[in-house]
Design a protein around this motif. Sequence first.
Motif, PDB file in Angstrom:
ATOM      1  N   GLN A 104       0.857  -1.196   0.000  1.00 16.74           N
ATOM      2  CA  GLN A 104       0.000   0.000   0.000  1.00 16.74           C
ATOM      3  C   GLN A 104       0.887   1.238   0.000  1.00 16.74           C
ATOM      4  O   GLN A 104       1.799   1.369   0.820  1.00 16.74           O
ATOM      5  CB  GLN A 104      -0.907   0.027   1.236  1.00 16.74           C
ATOM      6  N   MET A 116       3.265   7.280 -10.667  1.00 20.86           N
ATOM      7  CA  MET A 116       2.635   5.967 -10.486  1.00 20.86           C
ATOM      8  C   MET A 116       3.439   4.870 -11.180  1.00 20.86           C
ATOM      9  O   MET A 116       3.580   3.758 -10.657  1.00 20.86           O
ATOM     10  CB  MET A 116       1.195   6.003 -10.980  1.00 20.86           C
ATOM     11  N   ASN A 117       4.012   5.186 -12.342  1.00 14.19           N
ATOM     12  CA  ASN A 117       4.863   4.211 -13.040  1.00 14.19           C
ATOM     13  C   ASN A 117       6.123   3.901 -12.242  1.00 14.19           C
ATOM     14  O   ASN A 117       6.557   2.743 -12.153  1.00 14.19           O
ATOM     15  CB  ASN A 117       5.239   4.738 -14.433  1.00 14.19           C
ATOM     16  N   VAL A 119       6.506   4.118  -8.982  1.00 17.20           N
ATOM     17  CA  VAL A 119       6.135   3.339  -7.799  1.00 17.20           C
ATOM     18  C   VAL A 119       5.939   1.875  -8.184  1.00 17.20           C
ATOM     19  O   VAL A 119       6.455   0.959  -7.529  1.00 17.20           O
ATOM     20  CB  VAL A 119       4.868   3.912  -7.143  1.00 17.20           C
ATOM     21  N   ARG A 120       5.182   1.631  -9.260  1.00 14.30           N
ATOM     22  CA  ARG A 120       4.911   0.250  -9.675  1.00 14.30           C
ATOM     23  C   ARG A 120       6.198  -0.468 -10.064  1.00 14.30           C
ATOM     24  O   ARG A 120       6.399  -1.651  -9.759  1.00 14.30           O
ATOM     25  CB  ARG A 120       3.926   0.253 -10.843  1.00 14.30           C
ATOM     26  N   PHE A 121       7.100   0.253 -10.767  1.00 15.13           N
ATOM     27  CA  PHE A 121       8.352  -0.354 -11.219  1.00 15.13           C
ATOM     28  C   PHE A 121       9.218  -0.769 -10.026  1.00 15.13           C
ATOM     29  O   PHE A 121       9.756  -1.881  -9.983  1.00 15.13           O
ATOM     30  CB  PHE A 121       9.120   0.635 -12.106  1.00 15.13           C
ATOM     31  N   ALA A 123       8.261  -1.158  -6.835  1.00 17.38           N
ATOM     32  CA  ALA A 123       7.604  -2.082  -5.913  1.00 17.38           C
ATOM     33  C   ALA A 123       7.775  -3.525  -6.372  1.00 17.38           C
ATOM     34  O   ALA A 123       7.783  -4.454  -5.563  1.00 17.38           O
ATOM     35  CB  ALA A 123       6.125  -1.744  -5.782  1.00 17.38           C
ATOM     36  N   PRO A 126       2.329  -6.225  -6.851  1.00 16.40           N
ATOM     37  CA  PRO A 126       1.045  -5.526  -6.794  1.00 16.40           C
ATOM     38  C   PRO A 126       1.108  -4.318  -5.854  1.00 16.40           C
ATOM     39  O   PRO A 126       1.705  -4.381  -4.779  1.00 16.40           O
ATOM     40  CB  PRO A 126       0.077  -6.586  -6.242  1.00 16.40           C
ATOM     41  N   VAL A 127       0.464  -3.221  -6.289  1.00 21.02           N
ATOM     42  CA  VAL A 127       0.434  -1.990  -5.502  1.00 21.02           C
ATOM     43  C   VAL A 127      -1.010  -1.540  -5.315  1.00 21.02           C
ATOM     44  O   VAL A 127      -1.796  -1.532  -6.269  1.00 21.02           O
ATOM     45  CB  VAL A 127       1.236  -0.854  -6.185  1.00 21.02           C
ATOM     46  N   GLU A 128      -1.337  -1.154  -4.092  1.00 21.87           N
ATOM     47  CA  GLU A 128      -2.642  -0.560  -3.798  1.00 21.87           C
ATOM     48  C   GLU A 128      -2.395   0.879  -3.349  1.00 21.87           C
ATOM     49  O   GLU A 128      -1.591   1.140  -2.455  1.00 21.87           O
ATOM     50  CB  GLU A 128      -3.337  -1.338  -2.669  1.00 21.87           C
ATOM     51  N   PHE A 129      -3.090   1.834  -3.993  1.00 22.66           N
ATOM     52  CA  PHE A 129      -2.850   3.245  -3.689  1.00 22.66           C
ATOM     53  C   PHE A 129      -3.868   3.761  -2.675  1.00 22.66           C
ATOM     54  O   PHE A 129      -5.006   3.285  -2.606  1.00 22.66           O
ATOM     55  CB  PHE A 129      -2.917   4.091  -4.959  1.00 22.66           C
TER      56      PHE A 129
END
Length: 583
Positions: A104, A116-117, A119-121, A123, A126-129
Motif C-alpha cells: 500500500q 505511479m509508473n 512506484v509500480r516499477f 515495488a 502488486p500496488v494498492e494506492f
Amino acid sequence: MEFASIKDFIVQVAVVTPEQFEEYSKAWRVAIENGSQEALLAFICRERGVAEDVFLQQLATALKWPFLDLPKVGVPPEASQKIPTKVAFQYSVLPTQFEKGVLQVVISNPFDAAMMNAVRFNAAGPVEFALAPKAEIEKALKKYYGVGAETLDEMAKDEPLELLVGEDKEITEGDQEASVIKFVNQIIWEAFKDRATDIHFEPSEDELRIRYRIDGILHQTPMPPQLKRYQAALISRIKVMSGMNIAEKRLPQDGRINVRIKGEEIDIRVSTVPTVYGESVSLRLLTRGKIFLGLEKLGFAPVEETAIREIILKPHGIFLVTGPTGSGKSTSLYAFLSTINSVSKRIITIEEPVEYELKGINQIAVRSDIGLTFAMGLRHILRQDPNVIMVGEIRDLETAEIAIRAALTGHLVFSTLHTNDAPSAFTRLIDMGIEPFLVASSVEAVMAQRLVRNICPGCKTEQKVERDYLRKIGFPANDIETAKFWRGVGCEECRQLGYQGRQGIYELLLLNEQIRPLILSRAAASTIANRAMELGMRTLRTDGWNKVKAGRTTIEEVLRVTQIEEHLDALAEERKAEIRVKS
C-alpha cells in the motif's frame, strides 16, 4: 490516466463545472510556463479555496481508494524498504503497509502518471494506492526515513566521498546542491522551519545524533541510520562554512555562518569541541529582527511594566537581570534599550558576543584573545561620554567595580548576573568583593526571569486538576475552587507537543529604604526575599501561577522552571505563620 479522465473525476466530485475546469487549466498552464511547479489539483484547490484534505476525501470516494489519516498510521520497516528513498522523496509517496504480497502506497496526486509508473516499477509487485495530503506525506517521510535520507543515498552512490565546497548562498527547501552541502542546508532549513534555536551534532560510537532545541526543550530529529558514515564530511562542511580550520580537530573552535532563509537574515554561531568519538558541533540560530520587542510584548504584569518604565528612564543606577543561560535575559535587555533609544541618548554596549545589532546603538564585542575584556571595554566606554551602558555580564570583581563606579557617577547601567532569583544578586555582588554600601547605593532594581512554553492555540483544551494536588504544589488557595486550567493535547502545528512559543515570567525587586539596610548588614538572600515579598514583590512562581490562571501556560511548565522557588514559598509561609502567632 488521460487528461480527460482528470476532468471527469474533478467534475464528478463537484469541485468545479466543466467550464470552470477549462478556465483553471488555462491559468495553470500559464503558471507552469512562468516557472511554477504546482500540480493541477493543488492549483484548482487553491483557486477554489477548497481544503486539500476535504478535496482528497471526495476524490478517494470517487476512486474507491482509502483516505488515510497519516499521523495515526505507523509504517513498518518491511513496507518502507520496498520503495527506494530517492523515489519516495522525489515523488512524495509513502509505502504504509505490506501484506500478502501487496504494497500500500499513499500519494497525493493520482493523476501523475510518471509517479505511479515509478512506484509500480520499484515495488516489483502488486500496488494498492491510498490518498493523503502532500504536507502530511512529507512529514511522515522525514519521520520514517529521516531528514535528508535521499541526500545520503546520493552520497553513498558517489563514494569515495569528497567535500565539495561552494559559495554560501540562500538556503531554500529544495536545494539541489552537491550532496554534503545539500544535506547540511537541509538540516538548517528544517531547524528554521521548526523554530529551533540550536542544532547539536553529537557523535557517539555507533551513531551521529542530531538534536534541535525548540522552545527551550531538546528534541531528537529522525535521521537515516547510515548518517554515521558521513560524520567527518558533514562536520568538515560546517567548519568550512563557518571559517574554521578543518585540519584542527584536537582543539575547540568558534565560528559563524550568515545565511538567508525565506528572506530572513540568519546569523549562526558555531562551536566545535573534540570528544571521544569525534567533534561535537553546536549551532546557535539567531534571527535578526525578531529581537525588537516592545515591553508590552514581553508579558509583564501592568504594575511591573510601569515600574520598569520608570527605572529605565532614570539618569543613573544599575538595573540587573538575573537567570540561567537561555532564560531570555538578553531579549529583555535589548527591549529596554530599544524602548529608551533616542537621538538625545548615547547608548554603548559591550557584549560577548553581539547577538543582535541595534540601529543607533554603539555595540562592542568582547575579544578576550586580544585583551578586550568586559572590564577593559567598560573602562574605555566611560571615556566615550555615554548616557546608558549595557554590560553583557558581570562575571568578576573588576567588571563589577567599574559598573558600580559608572552608576555612581551619573550613568544608567544594564547588566546580567547568573543567579537563581532576584534577592541572590546582592549576596553574589558582595561575595565577589564589592562593599555592601556600594551595592546598596548603586543598584536600583533586580529582575529575575525564566521562560515558560505557551499552550498551543491549535489544540488548547480545558484540563481537570485535583484540588489536593493544587494545595500540595502551593497554588494560591483563594483561586483553587474558581481557576480553570488548560493544556495542549498535541497537533501537527506544535509537533504533537502541546506547546508553541514561549513567554517570560518575572520577579522584580525594587530597592527602597526598607531593603537597603538589609544589604548593608549583609543579610541572607532569604531574609531579603521575605522582606521584599512583604513589600509586594511577586516571586517567579507567583507570576507563573498568574499566567496559568490566564490560560497561557500549564502548571507543569511553571513547576519545571521554578523548582528553585520552592524554598522561598516555604519561607513565606513560615513568615506568615510567625506573624499570625505574634498577633
